[in-house]
Design an enzyme around this catalytic site. Structure first.
Site, short mmCIF file in Angstrom:
data_model
loop_
_atom_site.label_atom_id
_atom_site.label_comp_id
_atom_site.label_asym_id
_atom_site.label_seq_id
_atom_site.Cartn_x
_atom_site.Cartn_y
_atom_site.Cartn_z
N HIS A 143 -5.79 -6.84 -10.43
CA HIS A 143 -5.49 -7.59 -9.51
C HIS A 143 -4.78 -9.06 -10.25
O HIS A 143 -5.30 -9.66 -10.77
CB HIS A 143 -6.43 -8.30 -8.64
CG HIS A 143 -7.18 -7.06 -8.15
ND1 HIS A 143 -7.20 -6.86 -6.64
CD2 HIS A 143 -8.22 -6.20 -8.39
CE1 HIS A 143 -7.91 -5.77 -6.22
NE2 HIS A 143 -8.79 -5.45 -7.42
N GLU A 146 -13.17 -0.19 -5.57
CA GLU A 146 -13.05 0.53 -4.33
C GLU A 146 -12.33 1.85 -4.94
O GLU A 146 -12.35 2.90 -4.38
CB GLU A 146 -12.63 -0.02 -3.24
CG GLU A 146 -13.39 -1.04 -2.64
CD GLU A 146 -12.74 -2.16 -1.50
OE1 GLU A 146 -11.53 -1.68 -1.23
OE2 GLU A 146 -13.18 -2.96 -1.20
N VAL A 147 -10.91 1.53 -5.61
CA VAL A 147 -10.28 2.73 -5.85
C VAL A 147 -10.33 3.01 -7.32
O VAL A 147 -10.21 2.16 -8.30
CB VAL A 147 -8.56 2.19 -5.56
CG1 VAL A 147 -7.68 3.53 -6.10
CG2 VAL A 147 -8.40 2.05 -4.15
N ASN A 173 -12.01 -4.59 -11.38
CA ASN A 173 -13.44 -4.13 -11.01
C ASN A 173 -13.59 -2.93 -11.52
O ASN A 173 -12.68 -2.09 -11.71
CB ASN A 173 -13.60 -4.34 -9.44
CG ASN A 173 -13.25 -5.75 -8.98
OD1 ASN A 173 -13.72 -6.68 -9.34
ND2 ASN A 173 -12.47 -5.78 -7.67
N HIS A 194 -6.67 -0.66 -12.05
CA HIS A 194 -5.80 -1.72 -11.56
C HIS A 194 -6.11 -3.28 -11.94
O HIS A 194 -7.53 -3.46 -11.99
CB HIS A 194 -5.89 -1.54 -10.03
CG HIS A 194 -7.05 -1.28 -9.23
ND1 HIS A 194 -7.85 -0.33 -9.18
CD2 HIS A 194 -7.56 -2.29 -8.44
CE1 HIS A 194 -8.90 -0.65 -8.44
NE2 HIS A 194 -8.68 -1.97 -7.91
N ARG A 245 2.51 -4.43 -4.65
CA ARG A 245 1.56 -5.30 -3.60
C ARG A 245 0.42 -4.85 -2.93
O ARG A 245 0.32 -3.80 -2.38
CB ARG A 245 2.53 -6.24 -2.55
CG ARG A 245 3.64 -6.85 -3.20
CD ARG A 245 4.30 -8.24 -2.38
NE ARG A 245 5.39 -8.44 -2.98
CZ ARG A 245 5.41 -9.39 -3.95
NH1 ARG A 245 4.11 -9.94 -4.59
NH2 ARG A 245 6.36 -9.83 -4.78
N ASP A 246 -0.73 -5.72 -3.03
CA ASP A 246 -2.02 -5.05 -2.36
C ASP A 246 -1.81 -5.05 -0.84
O ASP A 246 -1.27 -5.77 -0.08
CB ASP A 246 -3.06 -6.10 -2.57
CG ASP A 246 -4.57 -5.53 -2.65
OD1 ASP A 246 -5.12 -5.19 -3.52
OD2 ASP A 246 -4.55 -5.06 -1.23
P1 DGP Z 1 -10.80 -2.77 -5.82
O1 DGP Z 1 -11.90 -3.15 -4.85
O2 DGP Z 1 -10.81 -3.73 -7.29
O3 DGP Z 1 -10.95 -1.14 -6.17
O4 DGP Z 1 -9.51 -2.93 -5.20
C1 DGP Z 1 -8.80 -1.95 -4.70
C2 DGP Z 1 -7.56 -2.71 -3.78
O5 DGP Z 1 -6.89 -1.72 -3.30
C3 DGP Z 1 -7.79 -3.67 -2.50
O6 DGP Z 1 -7.59 -5.06 -2.88
C4 DGP Z 1 -7.11 -2.99 -1.52
C5 DGP Z 1 -6.07 -2.22 -2.04
N1 DGP Z 1 -5.63 -1.00 -1.40
C6 DGP Z 1 -6.37 -0.07 -0.87
N2 DGP Z 1 -5.74 0.79 -0.50
C7 DGP Z 1 -4.42 0.74 -0.72
C8 DGP Z 1 -3.22 1.11 -0.36
O7 DGP Z 1 -2.99 2.23 0.35
N3 DGP Z 1 -2.06 0.54 -0.94
C9 DGP Z 1 -2.22 -0.72 -1.48
N4 DGP Z 1 -1.05 -1.26 -1.86
N5 DGP Z 1 -3.11 -1.34 -1.68
C10 DGP Z 1 -4.18 -0.73 -1.42
#
Ligand code: DGP
Length: 124
Positions: free
Chosen positions: A108, A101-102, A93, A106, A34-35
């Site tokens: 979503h 961001e990461v 993304n 991934h 889960r996000d």
């Molecule tokens: P993006 O912008 O597509 O790279 O989305 C990164 C997503 O990752 C964002 O919706 C928030 C989520 N996220 C960031 N840090 C963490 C974490 O430590 N744990 C989890 N479960 N989600 C995270």
């Protein structure tokens, strides 16, 4: 230009067990959790376990076993989250303009409310 994978990104840490996560599904090559900052009632992230930066990096380099496992994992999550009835959205993304961001691939899986237009229209 080739993608360079950052072993210190937050999802790499999750895969190494250094940071906890709320797991939805784990398979041989994929993990879904889960996000942390959900933007819909259902907001699950599905990642491959391999070191892939984004979707095209994965699609161009992953083994067939990884690709099949990953696509099936997305399907399993859609099923277990019950998104079929009212619909859902998959987002992946990539890079600067994609506002990723990461830097670990991934997808979503978003569902549980009307999600609006795919993109805001650019100002004319
Ligand atoms: P993006 O912008 O597509 O790279 O989305 C990164 C997503 O990752 C964002 O919706 C928030 C989520 N996220 C960031 N840090 C963490 C974490 O430590 N744990 C989890 N479960 N989600 C995270």
């Amino acid at each position: 230009m080739g993608y360079v994978y950052d072993e210190q990104n937050i999802f790499a840490k999750i895969l190494r067990g250094e940071i906890p996560n709320n797991t939805v599904l784990e398979t041989e090559h994929s993990l879904a959790f889960r996000d942390l900052y959900p933007q819909a009632p259902t907001h699950v992230l599905v990642i491959p376990k391999g070191p892939y930066v984004c979707f095209d990096h994965f699609a161009q380099n992953a083994s067939e076993a990884e690709v099949i496992d990953y696509v099936r994992a997305v399907g399993e999550v859609c099923k277990s989250e019950g998104v079929e009835a009212d619909g859902f959205r998959l987002i992946s993304n990539a890079g600067k303009d994609g506002v990723q961001e990461v830097p670990h691939l991934h997808v979503h899986v978003l569902a549980g409310r009307p999600l609006g237009r795919m993109l805001a229209r650019a100002p004319e």
